[in-house]
Design an enzyme around this catalytic site. Sequence first.
Site, short mmCIF file in Angstrom:
data_model
loop_
_atom_site.label_atom_id
_atom_site.label_comp_id
_atom_site.label_asym_id
_atom_site.label_seq_id
_atom_site.Cartn_x
_atom_site.Cartn_y
_atom_site.Cartn_z
CD GLU A 282 -3.09 0.91 2.00
OE1 GLU A 282 -4.34 1.84 3.08
OE2 GLU A 282 -2.28 0.31 3.38
CG HIS A 284 -2.19 5.24 3.60
ND1 HIS A 284 -2.40 5.97 4.94
CD2 HIS A 284 -3.21 4.83 3.76
CE1 HIS A 284 -2.85 6.61 5.34
NE2 HIS A 284 -4.30 5.83 4.71
CG ASP A 314 -4.94 5.03 0.70
OD1 ASP A 314 -5.66 6.12 0.73
OD2 ASP A 314 -6.35 4.21 1.20
CG HIS A 408 -7.19 0.47 -0.23
ND1 HIS A 408 -6.22 0.80 0.37
CD2 HIS A 408 -7.80 -0.97 -0.43
CE1 HIS A 408 -5.94 -0.44 1.31
NE2 HIS A 408 -6.70 -1.49 0.30
CD GLU A 445 -8.68 1.84 3.00
OE1 GLU A 445 -8.58 0.44 3.72
OE2 GLU A 445 -8.64 2.81 2.99
#
Length: 486
Positions: A282, A284, A314, A408, A445
Amino acid sequence: MTNFRDITLADTWFDTSSEGVEIAVRLPTYRSVPLSCVVFQHLEIDGTDLDLTAAVLVVGGEEYRVADMPSRHDVQWFVGDTGLLRVASGGSRFEGLRSVRLVIGMRMPPYIFWEKPGDICDAEKIMWGRSVEARDAGAVVESDIRLGTSLYSYSPELQAGMSLSELLRQIKAHGIGPGVEVVGHQTFRNFPDIASEEIAMFRDALAENALELVAVDGFADIGVRTDRPLDFAETVEMLSRQVEATAALGAPLLKAQYTVEPEVFLALIPIAKKHGVRIGVEIHAPQSVDDPTIRTLIDVFTASGEGWLGFVPDTGASVSGIPEAFLEAYRRKGINETIIQFVADAWATARAEGRDQVAERTAIESAAQAHPQGGDEAAAFAYRAFHWFGYQQPERWAELGDLIFHVHGKVFANDPAGQGDLSVPNRDIFDTLRSVGYRGFVCSEYEGWQWLESESWPPNDLAAVAEQHRVWGELAQSPALAGSEA
């Protein structure tokens, strides 16, 4: 005219040859106008200026020289029609992923006399340059982006006692599948050592609700001991068990963190191959594709990942502004408005200037601490604003190419007018994903429950996600070309 910027460059592709380019264009306004009200001022592709002197606009089935448009007050451009702008390229071909910028001046509104354009639409977009040979052979620029949801979004519901089977039924009822992503350590007792009966019940519940497990969120928990971090062998063994659990659950992807060395991921390739499970790291906030750790992983995965190692962008790392719901929550906590504006302005400036986000987080945290109206709470607010909301430009995700395994989609708070979360530039993100041929899931999310007041508890997370999915559903549609079967 900036509110129409996103639709001016009408498609996610354009056609290119050595003779020129053809770009689909929409009017950057709400109504039909004569051609004399539209002034094509500038076109550039990857920083190369294209000469508009001999350009031609095709609209309503007719061709018009751009140079003649100022005198064509007798020809109406219907607002619902897409025009085709043909521009000579001086022998250059612009195939593949390109940055396209088009500036249009509008003599608006036409019920007032304008000697020169009063409104300027400056549209810029990452687009895919398709050769006219590929077009004539029937090649179609398309994508297969599907939607899903992460059960992380419903952490309050699960914590309040909602059963997993009921949550899956609610996901189906709200139409926010078919993809489902689970957090292993949240969803299953003793993860990754899940009882076979628990796996069977979960897979049955998915099937009953016509849902599909698309990812399992794992964790590289190297800090579980109090005396030392896990060593290399222990980390590989821990993540190997998570790969096996992901396969047993029937998911094709294990999401992992960047916090272990690249050699750990390389050591996981054999077990990933054995079980048919890809591993996505990920990215992020506050990280971005420029983060040194991520750059190293990109290089390693490109050279040695064998298609089994990639990334999970993300979209919270690419927001266009700090969500108002977050700012409002800190107002309720008593943070001074001067501090809120100071941090918001600093964030916007850092985004505009492309500053390193981790370094800015440290600097603004310290500045908020030392501010005359600051202190510990102000510093914590500043840290979180820079830590949770990334300002990487959304088109930068294209640099990952086919290393994008899963996405995400962040939802912080929805616009009351029904346009979804306006702090996330969703159109630009979906256009970027489509431009690199991404064929996978975007799983929501939802984070808004973190900032609700106690009297608003429990939150209506399912409804919030359903509203965002409605917006995403329009953006995720594959672009079908005229005359194609797509």
